[in-house]
Write an enzyme that holds these catalytic residues in place. Structure first.
Site, PDB file in Angstrom:
ATOM      1  N   ASP A  92      -6.293  -2.120   3.310  1.00  0.00           N
ATOM      2  CA  ASP A  92      -5.165  -3.015   2.701  1.00  0.00           C
ATOM      3  C   ASP A  92      -4.598  -4.176   3.675  1.00  0.00           C
ATOM      4  O   ASP A  92      -3.539  -4.749   3.183  1.00  0.00           O
ATOM      5  CB  ASP A  92      -4.438  -2.019   1.692  1.00  0.00           C
ATOM      6  CG  ASP A  92      -4.936  -1.314   0.682  1.00  0.00           C
ATOM      7  OD1 ASP A  92      -5.687  -2.320  -0.004  1.00  0.00           O
ATOM      8  OD2 ASP A  92      -4.799  -0.227   0.443  1.00  0.00           O
ATOM      9  N   ASP A 154     -10.275  -1.134  -5.193  1.00  0.00           N
ATOM     10  CA  ASP A 154      -9.176  -2.146  -4.782  1.00  0.00           C
ATOM     11  C   ASP A 154      -9.315  -2.708  -3.563  1.00  0.00           C
ATOM     12  O   ASP A 154      -8.737  -4.044  -3.374  1.00  0.00           O
ATOM     13  CB  ASP A 154      -7.858  -1.195  -4.235  1.00  0.00           C
ATOM     14  CG  ASP A 154      -7.856   0.099  -4.916  1.00  0.00           C
ATOM     15  OD1 ASP A 154      -8.630   0.872  -5.674  1.00  0.00           O
ATOM     16  OD2 ASP A 154      -6.619   0.745  -5.128  1.00  0.00           O
TER      17      ASP A 154
HETATM   18  N1  GLY Z   1      -4.310   2.379  -4.240  1.00  0.00           N
HETATM   19  C1  GLY Z   1      -3.864   1.050  -4.751  1.00  0.00           C
HETATM   20  C2  GLY Z   1      -3.466   1.180  -6.175  1.00  0.00           C
HETATM   21  O1  GLY Z   1      -2.545   2.262  -6.434  1.00  0.00           O
HETATM   22  O2  GLY Z   1      -3.588   0.374  -6.735  1.00  0.00           O
END
Ligand code: GLY
Length: 375
Positions: A92, A154
């Site tokens: 991320d 994600d």
């Molecule tokens: N893990 C990222 C989300 O909660 O979308």
């Protein structure tokens, strides 16, 4: 602006009005979810760190309000401690430095921000597993754990940092890695009906796909709404940066699944396939992400299709504004109520979430034509 979109100006004014108060209150911190009206702050390496400064930059692009800029810059500078520590970095970092450093570089030309973002693009690229052609999501969580084969949907939203780095350096290798990962998502994450897996597990030595994990969705073969939203928007972004039609087709497939499964008020239940005994909480964040992605998708297709995606995006955002917005409640820091962070873990179920707020603001900015920092 058409008659129908008068509400967009109203929504933008409400966002700005609310930020007058919350910018002073929250300052340079890293909110995640609002509990009893107050945003809970996370440590700076948490994946949500950039959404608050991201909101400030979204609004700054139109207002040029120096206070918003100062707080956003301070957040970015605080993230330096995370880069130095390094061990806790994860996939991320794409969100974290795209919405802070790249935004600042694009909006005000700060060279130091460009340096940070390029350094992080190298780190993100370094998570690529050449055996299985995927970017590893997380690090090991405990002694003896092995997350080397875990890839998650994600990550699609972290690829823009790599696309940006290729454009900035005129070096195709970042983009090549992003496309290899996206191709793995096409073959292993997006199902025939447009539903999406959250976590796919690979053998990190052979690259073979060895299983599916429910993650934040109800089950491995259910349909986590935010996962579908990340896929819809992420594939649209891949098409935006590469022009490769296979990504556009995937974005459309997920978009049709998402739109077809929306309830009457256009805001999705947290997972589209839950048994009757599981509470069908709405996830406003999934709605906001998908809406912003649908508006971008609408810009990429011919006029008939464009109308479909644009009106779906508008409907979701208008419903979030009218039915889910915390505009009158001065004791609530969040903008948009009723998000679900992690239902299986019971974490922040039915709360405002900072990424829901961010994508709502981005969607409204897009409807207003404020796109100086959009992707
Ligand atoms: N893990 C990222 C989300 O909660 O979308």
């Amino acid at each position: 602006m058409t008659e129908k979109l008068v509400w967009v100006d109203e929504a933008w004014s409400q966002i700005k009005r609310k930020l007058e108060r919350t910018t002073n209150k929250m300052g340079a911190n890293f909110p995640h979810a609002s509990v009893e009206g107050e945003y809970v702050f996370e440590r700076p390496n948490w994946w949500t760190a950039a959404f608050w400064p991201g909101i400030l930059w979204q609004v700054y692009q139109e207002t040029k309000d120096e206070k918003l800029k100062r707080v956003a810059e301070e957040c970015e500078e605080k993230l330096d401690q995370v880069i130095d520590y390094f061990y806790t970095l994860h996939h991320d970092v794409g969100f974290m430095w795209k919405l802070t450093s790249v935004a600042r570089y694009q909006l005000v030309g700060e060279e130091d921000s460009k340096r940070r973002a390029l350094m992080i693009a190298h780190i993100l690229m370094g998570r690529f597993n050449v055996n299985g052609n995927y970017i590893q999501a997380w690090n090991n969580w405990f002694e003896g754990d092995d997350k080397s084969g875990w890839s998650i949907i994600d990550t699609m939203m972290n690829l823009p940092l790599l696309f940006w780095a290729s454009e900035e350096t005129k070096n195709p290798r970042f983009k090549a890695v992003a496309m290899k990962h996206a191709d793995t998502v096409l073959s292993h994450f997006i199902r025939d009906d447009g539903a999406v897996h959250h976590i796919v597990q690979f053998d990190s030595e052979t690259g073979e796909c060895v299983g599916f994990i429910g993650g934040q969705g109800h089950a491995p073969f259910s349909a986590w709404a935010r996962g579908a939203a990340w896929a819809l928007y992420g594939m649209t972004l891949c098409y935006h940066y590469t022009g490769e039609v296979r990504y556009l087709q995937a974005a459309k497939k997920v978009a049709h699944f998402f739109i077809a499964n929306l309830p009457d008020d256009f805001v999705p239940v947290w997972d589209f396939r839950i048994p009757v005994d599981v509470t069908p909480y709405r996830d406003s964040s999934a709605g906001a992400i998908a809406a912003s992605g649908l508006l971008l998708l609408a810009e990429k297709v011919d006029s008939i299709e464009s109308k479909l995606y644009r009106s779906a995006g508008e409907n979701i955002l208008q419903s979030l504004y009218v039915n889910y917005g915390a505009w009158e409640d001065e004791s609530e820091d969040g903008l948009i109520l009723h998000g679900v962070s992690h239902y299986p873990d019971g974490k922040y179920v039915d709360n405002p979430l900072i990424y829901g707020d961010f994508y709502f603001v981005e969607g409204i900015a897009r409807l207003k034509g404020c796109t100086a920092m959009t992707q």
